[in-house]
Scaffold this active site. Structure first.
Site, short mmCIF file in Angstrom:
data_model
loop_
_atom_site.label_atom_id
_atom_site.label_comp_id
_atom_site.label_asym_id
_atom_site.label_seq_id
_atom_site.Cartn_x
_atom_site.Cartn_y
_atom_site.Cartn_z
N THR A 202 0.78 -1.35 0.07
CA THR A 202 0.01 -0.06 0.00
C THR A 202 1.06 1.22 -0.02
O THR A 202 0.56 2.24 -0.70
CB THR A 202 -1.08 0.08 1.00
OG1 THR A 202 -1.74 -1.29 1.35
CG2 THR A 202 -1.74 1.27 1.23
N THR A 203 1.73 1.33 0.92
CA THR A 203 2.92 2.46 0.86
C THR A 203 3.43 2.61 -0.33
O THR A 203 3.97 3.71 -0.72
CB THR A 203 3.71 2.35 2.14
OG1 THR A 203 3.19 1.92 3.27
CG2 THR A 203 4.63 3.30 2.36
N TYR B 120 -13.65 -4.29 -2.97
CA TYR B 120 -14.87 -3.98 -3.83
C TYR B 120 -15.85 -5.04 -3.85
O TYR B 120 -17.04 -4.66 -3.59
CB TYR B 120 -14.35 -3.50 -5.07
CG TYR B 120 -15.60 -2.68 -5.87
CD1 TYR B 120 -16.18 -1.33 -5.19
CD2 TYR B 120 -16.45 -3.34 -6.81
CE1 TYR B 120 -17.14 -1.06 -5.89
CE2 TYR B 120 -17.34 -2.85 -7.36
CZ TYR B 120 -17.95 -1.60 -6.92
OH TYR B 120 -18.96 -0.82 -7.58
N TYR C 80 -3.09 -10.42 3.51
CA TYR C 80 -2.74 -9.04 4.14
C TYR C 80 -4.42 -8.76 4.46
O TYR C 80 -5.39 -8.44 3.41
CB TYR C 80 -2.45 -8.20 2.87
CG TYR C 80 -2.11 -6.83 3.18
CD1 TYR C 80 -2.59 -6.20 4.61
CD2 TYR C 80 -1.97 -5.86 2.40
CE1 TYR C 80 -2.35 -4.93 4.82
CE2 TYR C 80 -1.61 -4.46 2.56
CZ TYR C 80 -1.81 -4.03 3.75
OH TYR C 80 -1.94 -2.62 4.14
N ARG D 184 -9.76 -0.86 3.97
CA ARG D 184 -9.35 -0.64 2.49
C ARG D 184 -10.30 -1.39 1.61
O ARG D 184 -10.40 -1.20 0.58
CB ARG D 184 -8.09 -0.51 1.96
CG ARG D 184 -7.00 0.51 2.66
CD ARG D 184 -5.48 0.56 2.33
NE ARG D 184 -4.60 1.54 2.65
CZ ARG D 184 -4.70 2.67 2.00
NH1 ARG D 184 -5.20 2.91 0.78
NH2 ARG D 184 -3.85 3.53 2.62
N LYS E 176 -0.60 -10.25 7.70
CA LYS E 176 -0.21 -9.10 8.12
C LYS E 176 -1.57 -8.19 8.50
O LYS E 176 -2.59 -8.36 7.51
CB LYS E 176 0.28 -7.98 6.96
CG LYS E 176 0.44 -6.78 7.21
CD LYS E 176 0.86 -5.94 5.95
CE LYS E 176 0.77 -4.31 6.40
NZ LYS E 176 1.08 -3.46 5.00
N ILE F 7 5.27 -5.15 9.69
CA ILE F 7 5.30 -4.58 8.28
C ILE F 7 5.12 -3.13 8.34
O ILE F 7 3.89 -2.73 8.53
CB ILE F 7 4.67 -5.20 7.24
CG1 ILE F 7 5.11 -6.77 7.10
CG2 ILE F 7 4.72 -4.40 5.72
CD1 ILE F 7 4.50 -7.55 5.92
#
Length: 298
Positions: free
Chosen positions: A49-50, A112, A138, A143, A167, A209
């Site tokens: 994501t980062t 989604y 993850y 999100r 994660k 993480i």
């Protein structure tokens, strides 16, 4: 701080630097990688994501991964982000992706389309059965719109040997506690939220993480190592020193905050790709002040 064959310690969720023209800035990426490794992080994560992976083109993703592997030069394990909300499309990617130099895949929960728990299980089972590397689940419901429940994560961990870790970025300490209590031996639980690293490690988690490790890797490593060694007073001291800064990193979303901090310290330009935009001047100033205070305490 790798313990046995388990993934543990601090992994930097690498930011992807861009030039002022919006192209990937590979020299800046090299600086961030080198700073993380020199500061003692245990592994690196590309295309998370980062790293703004949703706005990187296919060719850019491949080149970023190759560049990270080249910069790291085998000094630490590498994790590659590879996921999506179309299971069969992810499987197709797995057939052609170049994983040379990488030890794990980090695969985000489908977003989604909001699958149910049976759908999450089937998704990860298919990915793991087609992946050449161990898979890290993850879980980030903020999100993705849905939470992978502890029972499903534990079932995946018990039934599918190629699923190595999770994660956890749900922020739900009770549910993460269930995973920690019920997980099989050898399955890693990593914090996906910098600010919750200390409480999760007190509960038995294996590390983090970390977005913050792009800029404050030494402090994140100190926190995790103290907690792992059971030195909780020292770990709390580090946690409280960086608590304000971690809050600022996420105040206007990730990676807007960390990109501002990296720019302040001269690692890269403060450039993001739309729809993400740079942090406001007010946040930028407060982050400058917080970074100066942290530096003065060393």
């Amino acid at each position: 701080m790798l313990v046995g064959n388990k993934l543990s310690g601090v992994g930097t969720a690498l930011a992807t630097p861009f030039t002022e023209k919006g192209e990937v800035d590979y020299p800046a990426l090299g600086r961030i990688v080198e700073y993380s490794i020199a500061s003692g992080v245990d592994f690196l994560v590309a295309l998370g994501t980062t790293g703004e992976s949703p706005t990187l083109r296919k060719e850019e993703k491949a080149e970023v991964c190759r560049a990270v592997a080249r910069f790291a030069a085998g000094r630490v394990p590498l994790v590659m982000g590879l996921g999506g909300n179309d299971t069969l499309a992810v499987v197709e990617q797995l057939k052609s992706v170049d994983t040379e130099g990488y030890s794990y895949l980090l695969s985000v929960a489908p977003y989604y389309n909001k699958p149910g728990q049976r759908g999450f299980y089937a998704h990860y089972r298919m990915i793991a059965e087609n992946a050449s590397l161990p898979v890290i689940i993850y879980n980030i419901p903020s999100r993705c719109g849905a939470n992978i429940e502890p029972e499903v994560i534990v079932r995946l961990a018990r039934e599918i040997p190629n699923i190595a870790a999770v994660k956890e970025a749900s922020g739900n300490l009770g549910k993460i506690g269930q995973i920690l209590r019920d997980r099989p031996e050898g399955f890693s639980v990593l914090s996906g939220d910098d600010s919750l690293t200390l409480p999760l490690m007190a509960m038995g988690a294996d590390g983090v993480i970390s977005t913050g490790a792009n800029l404050i890797p030494k402090e994140m490593c100190q926190l995790v190592r103290f907690a792992y060694e059971g030195k909780m007073p020292q770990a709390r001291k580090v946690h409280y020193r960086i608590m304000e800064l971690l809050k600022l990193f996420f105040e206007q979303g990730n990676p807007s905050g960390i990109k501002a901090g990296l720019a302040i310290r001269g690692f890269c330009e403060n450039t993001l790709r739309l729809p993400l935009v740079p942090a406001t001047d007010n946040l930028y100033q407060r982050m400058e002040e917080a970074l100066d205070r942290l530096a003065s305490e060393e």
